[in-house]
Design a protein around this motif. Structure first.
Motif, mmCIF file in Angstrom:
data_model
loop_
_atom_site.group_PDB
_atom_site.id
_atom_site.type_symbol
_atom_site.label_atom_id
_atom_site.label_comp_id
_atom_site.label_asym_id
_atom_site.label_seq_id
_atom_site.Cartn_x
_atom_site.Cartn_y
_atom_site.Cartn_z
ATOM 1 N N SER A 174 -26.926 26.427 22.835
ATOM 2 C CA SER A 174 -26.408 26.607 24.056
ATOM 3 C C SER A 174 -26.866 25.205 24.948
ATOM 4 O O SER A 174 -25.730 24.982 25.766
ATOM 5 N N ARG A 223 -20.002 23.119 28.999
ATOM 6 C CA ARG A 223 -19.664 24.563 29.095
ATOM 7 C C ARG A 223 -20.936 25.415 29.010
ATOM 8 O O ARG A 223 -21.754 24.997 28.092
ATOM 9 N N ILE A 224 -20.717 26.424 29.315
ATOM 10 C CA ILE A 224 -21.904 27.572 29.173
ATOM 11 C C ILE A 224 -21.352 28.301 27.971
ATOM 12 O O ILE A 224 -20.201 28.825 27.822
ATOM 13 N N TRP A 278 -23.713 22.632 26.509
ATOM 14 C CA TRP A 278 -23.710 22.426 28.047
ATOM 15 C C TRP A 278 -23.865 21.182 28.321
ATOM 16 O O TRP A 278 -22.965 20.499 28.892
ATOM 17 N N ALA A 306 -27.726 31.288 29.076
ATOM 18 C CA ALA A 306 -27.316 30.195 29.896
ATOM 19 C C ALA A 306 -27.796 30.198 31.210
ATOM 20 O O ALA A 306 -28.073 29.545 31.911
ATOM 21 N N ARG A 324 -30.502 28.489 33.729
ATOM 22 C CA ARG A 324 -30.059 27.481 35.054
ATOM 23 C C ARG A 324 -30.749 28.130 36.244
ATOM 24 O O ARG A 324 -30.203 27.878 37.164
#
Length: 152
Positions: free
Chosen positions: A20, A29-30, A24, A122, A126
């Motif tokens: 992941s 991208r997630i 990113w 993800a 974050r």
């Protein structure tokens, strides 16, 4: 659940987190599977990386299953995987049960603006408030589903 072993779970979690993070950091991208898959039809501008990611996901699982027979459900040498059957007395054929379940999952990911992997891995990483709420709802519904159906 009787064959829980923390080391393979830890290794799997680290690999998921690493994949992941790499997606990113390397692609911006997630790693939400519903978003990656959902943008294939109609094709987005960035189809190639999505196909590579999904192919690697499937091929990685196949390679792990081939290299370590029985990995997953009951651990090496444990019970083989079984399709989830409908609750007793519901009189729904298993393929129809699985199709309905898949459609409900797809609908849920669409209205939830993401799936468990996107929000849980993800989004929480974050510190997304929306992801914390989504994961709380996922767990609550999962607990309620197990309590109602008795399927574990």
């Amino acid at each position: 659940m009787d064959a829980f072993s923390p080391i393979p779970a830890l290794i799997g979690g680290v690999l998921i987190g690493l994949a992941s993070a790499l997606l990113w950091l390397g692609n911006g991208r997630i790693a939400g599977i519903s978003g990656i898959f959902g943008q294939l039809l109609p094709p987005a501008r960035t189809v190639v990386w999505r196909l590579v990611f999904l192919a690697a996901l499937v091929l990685g699982a196949l390679a792990a299953a081939w290299l370590i027979p029985g990995l997953g459900v009951g651990g090496p040498g444990g019970a083989s995987a079984q399709l989830a059957s409908p609750p007793a007395g519901w009189n729904i054929p298993a393929p129809l049960w699985i199709a309905i379940s898949g459609l409900l999952i797809g609908f849920g990911t669409k209205i939830g603006n993401g799936c468990t992997s996107g929000h849980g891995v993800a989004g929480i990483a974050r510190l997304s408030k929306r992801s914390f709420v989504a994961v709380g709802v996922f767990f609550s519904v999962a607990i309620l589903t197990v309590a109602v159906t008795g399927i574990v």
